[in-house]
Design a protein around this motif. Structure first.
Motif, mmCIF file in Angstrom:
data_model
loop_
_atom_site.group_PDB
_atom_site.id
_atom_site.type_symbol
_atom_site.label_atom_id
_atom_site.label_comp_id
_atom_site.label_asym_id
_atom_site.label_seq_id
_atom_site.Cartn_x
_atom_site.Cartn_y
_atom_site.Cartn_z
ATOM 1 N N ARG A 18 0.837 -1.203 0.000
ATOM 2 C CA ARG A 18 0.000 0.000 0.000
ATOM 3 C C ARG A 18 0.876 1.260 0.000
ATOM 4 O O ARG A 18 0.618 2.209 -0.727
ATOM 5 N N GLU A 19 1.937 1.232 0.799
ATOM 6 C CA GLU A 19 2.865 2.366 0.855
ATOM 7 C C GLU A 19 3.565 2.552 -0.496
ATOM 8 O O GLU A 19 3.711 3.664 -0.989
ATOM 9 N N TYR A 20 3.977 1.447 -1.087
ATOM 10 C CA TYR A 20 4.674 1.483 -2.375
ATOM 11 C C TYR A 20 3.770 2.048 -3.477
ATOM 12 O O TYR A 20 4.161 2.955 -4.204
ATOM 13 N N VAL A 21 2.548 1.545 -3.581
ATOM 14 C CA VAL A 21 1.647 2.024 -4.625
ATOM 15 C C VAL A 21 1.238 3.471 -4.354
ATOM 16 O O VAL A 21 1.072 4.254 -5.285
ATOM 17 N N SER A 22 1.124 3.842 -3.096
ATOM 18 C CA SER A 22 0.828 5.243 -2.777
ATOM 19 C C SER A 22 1.939 6.150 -3.289
ATOM 20 O O SER A 22 1.684 7.244 -3.803
ATOM 21 N N MET A 23 3.187 5.704 -3.159
ATOM 22 C CA MET A 23 4.320 6.462 -3.683
ATOM 23 C C MET A 23 4.242 6.557 -5.213
ATOM 24 O O MET A 23 4.450 7.623 -5.796
ATOM 25 N N LEU A 24 3.915 5.453 -5.869
ATOM 26 C CA LEU A 24 3.784 5.460 -7.326
ATOM 27 C C LEU A 24 2.656 6.398 -7.752
ATOM 28 O O LEU A 24 2.775 7.140 -8.730
ATOM 29 N N ARG A 25 1.573 6.373 -7.000
ATOM 30 C CA ARG A 25 0.426 7.243 -7.290
ATOM 31 C C ARG A 25 0.833 8.712 -7.206
ATOM 32 O O ARG A 25 0.411 9.526 -8.027
ATOM 33 N N GLU A 26 1.661 9.037 -6.240
ATOM 34 C CA GLU A 26 2.134 10.415 -6.101
ATOM 35 C C GLU A 26 3.003 10.811 -7.300
ATOM 36 O O GLU A 26 2.902 11.932 -7.806
ATOM 37 N N LEU A 27 3.837 9.895 -7.776
ATOM 38 C CA LEU A 27 4.649 10.179 -8.969
ATOM 39 C C LEU A 27 3.751 10.445 -10.179
ATOM 40 O O LEU A 27 4.019 11.331 -10.986
ATOM 41 N N VAL A 28 2.676 9.667 -10.300
ATOM 42 C CA VAL A 28 1.714 9.858 -11.386
ATOM 43 C C VAL A 28 1.070 11.239 -11.279
ATOM 44 O O VAL A 28 0.922 11.953 -12.273
ATOM 45 N N ARG A 29 0.705 11.628 -10.051
ATOM 46 C CA ARG A 29 0.121 12.960 -9.834
ATOM 47 C C ARG A 29 1.064 14.072 -10.272
ATOM 48 O O ARG A 29 0.632 15.138 -10.685
ATOM 49 N N GLY A 31 2.868 13.966 -12.789
ATOM 50 C CA GLY A 31 2.981 13.956 -14.240
ATOM 51 C C GLY A 31 3.986 12.967 -14.800
ATOM 52 O O GLY A 31 4.266 12.979 -15.996
ATOM 53 N N LYS A 32 4.509 12.107 -13.964
ATOM 54 C CA LYS A 32 5.508 11.136 -14.417
ATOM 55 C C LYS A 32 4.841 9.855 -14.911
ATOM 56 O O LYS A 32 3.758 9.500 -14.470
ATOM 57 N N GLU A 33 5.516 9.177 -15.824
ATOM 58 C CA GLU A 33 5.104 7.835 -16.240
ATOM 59 C C GLU A 33 5.877 6.859 -15.368
ATOM 60 O O GLU A 33 7.079 7.016 -15.172
ATOM 61 N N VAL A 34 5.191 5.862 -14.836
ATOM 62 C CA VAL A 34 5.759 4.938 -13.866
ATOM 63 C C VAL A 34 5.744 3.529 -14.436
ATOM 64 O O VAL A 34 4.820 3.159 -15.168
ATOM 65 N N SER A 35 6.746 2.738 -14.080
ATOM 66 C CA SER A 35 6.832 1.350 -14.532
ATOM 67 C C SER A 35 6.898 0.427 -13.319
ATOM 68 O O SER A 35 7.624 0.714 -12.367
ATOM 69 N N VAL A 36 6.125 -0.657 -13.356
ATOM 70 C CA VAL A 36 6.161 -1.665 -12.293
ATOM 71 C C VAL A 36 6.045 -3.056 -12.904
ATOM 72 O O VAL A 36 5.472 -3.234 -13.977
ATOM 73 N N THR A 37 6.575 -4.024 -12.187
ATOM 74 C CA THR A 37 6.426 -5.419 -12.574
ATOM 75 C C THR A 37 5.069 -5.909 -12.079
ATOM 76 O O THR A 37 4.643 -5.574 -10.977
ATOM 77 N N ILE A 38 4.415 -6.707 -12.902
ATOM 78 C CA ILE A 38 3.093 -7.241 -12.578
ATOM 79 C C ILE A 38 3.173 -8.165 -11.362
ATOM 80 O O ILE A 38 4.067 -9.002 -11.264
ATOM 81 N N ARG A 73 -9.722 0.544 -4.753
ATOM 82 C CA ARG A 73 -11.011 0.057 -4.268
ATOM 83 C C ARG A 73 -11.366 0.796 -2.975
ATOM 84 O O ARG A 73 -10.480 1.312 -2.291
ATOM 85 N N PRO A 74 -12.654 0.817 -2.619
ATOM 86 C CA PRO A 74 -13.058 1.509 -1.387
ATOM 87 C C PRO A 74 -12.290 1.058 -0.138
ATOM 88 O O PRO A 74 -12.023 1.845 0.747
ATOM 89 N N GLY A 75 -11.874 -0.185 -0.076
ATOM 90 C CA GLY A 75 -11.116 -0.696 1.072
ATOM 91 C C GLY A 75 -9.643 -0.326 1.066
ATOM 92 O O GLY A 75 -8.902 -0.691 1.965
ATOM 93 N N GLY A 76 -9.196 0.383 0.022
ATOM 94 C CA GLY A 76 -7.805 0.810 -0.054
ATOM 95 C C GLY A 76 -6.906 -0.067 -0.903
ATOM 96 O O GLY A 76 -5.725 0.230 -1.075
ATOM 97 N N GLN A 77 -7.422 -1.143 -1.468
ATOM 98 C CA GLN A 77 -6.618 -2.027 -2.312
ATOM 99 C C GLN A 77 -6.439 -1.390 -3.686
ATOM 100 O O GLN A 77 -7.381 -0.853 -4.268
ATOM 101 N N PHE A 78 -5.217 -1.449 -4.205
ATOM 102 C CA PHE A 78 -4.917 -0.928 -5.538
ATOM 103 C C PHE A 78 -4.965 -2.072 -6.549
ATOM 104 O O PHE A 78 -4.417 -3.141 -6.302
ATOM 105 N N VAL A 79 -5.621 -1.820 -7.672
ATOM 106 C CA VAL A 79 -5.850 -2.870 -8.672
ATOM 107 C C VAL A 79 -5.640 -2.292 -10.070
ATOM 108 O O VAL A 79 -5.959 -1.140 -10.327
ATOM 109 N N MET A 80 -5.125 -3.127 -10.975
ATOM 110 C CA MET A 80 -5.024 -2.764 -12.384
ATOM 111 C C MET A 80 -5.834 -3.790 -13.166
ATOM 112 O O MET A 80 -5.508 -4.976 -13.171
ATOM 113 N N HIS A 81 -6.931 -3.327 -13.771
ATOM 114 C CA HIS A 81 -7.800 -4.170 -14.600
ATOM 115 C C HIS A 81 -8.212 -3.387 -15.837
ATOM 116 O O HIS A 81 -7.794 -2.248 -16.027
#
Length: 162
Positions: A18-29, A31-38, A73-81
């Motif tokens: 959750r902390e990691y994806v929150s950091m990625l989300r901030e980078l997106v905010r 204006g950066k393009e972010v890369s992660v392994t699935i 998701r409302p519970g705080g889970q980050f998902v890519m679909h």
């Protein structure tokens, strides 16, 4: 849940997902393009856990059918679909390995759109065959996905996971 993060050297650190994806989300905010392994299997057979990667950035247009989006998701889970359809009450979303549709997902829950993927070591973008296949054809065969995913798994194991 924990994620492993390469720190630019030879070390790998384990961090809270959750902390990691929150950091990625901030980078997106920013204006950066972010890369992660699935991580996870919900986007198989297009994207495979620990093998493939995605690049994503903040939505530059309204997300549409077939787009792969990152959302919370409302519970705080980050998902890519992938977006199946949009209705007045929000987006209806499904993973490529799934037959259950999730929704409605509100527009404000979506924070990024996938711009390209690294699949089997090769970068794919909109217009590439496999990108278009999963964006258009795969979305139309939801009831038959279970059969095709099992068939894919059989061939994948027969080839030694390659």
């Amino acid at each position: 849940m924990k994620s492993s993060v390469w720190d630019g050297g030879t070390q790998v650190r384990t961090v809270d997902t959750r902390e990691y994806v929150s950091m990625l989300r901030e980078l997106v905010r920013e204006g950066k393009e972010v890369s992660v392994t699935i991580s996870g299997s919900s986007m198989a057979p297009f994207l495979i856990h620990a093998r493939d990667s995605i690049c994503f950035k903040a939505p530059w247009r309204e997300p549409q059918r077939g787009d792969m989006v990152f959302y919370e998701r409302p519970g705080g889970q980050f998902v890519m679909h992938r977006i199946l359809l949009k209705k007045k009450d929000g987006y209806y979303i499904i993973g490529d390995a799934q037959t259950e549709i999730e929704g409605p997902v509100k527009p404000e829950q979506i924070f990024a759109v996938v711009t390209k993927v690294r699949r089997k070591g090769k970068w794919l973008e909109p217009g590439d065959f496999w990108w278009e296949f999963f964006e258009h054809v795969w979305l139309r065969i939801i009831p038959a996905r279970g059969f095709f995913v099992r068939l894919f798994g059989l061939f994948y194991r027969m080839r030694g996971g390659k």
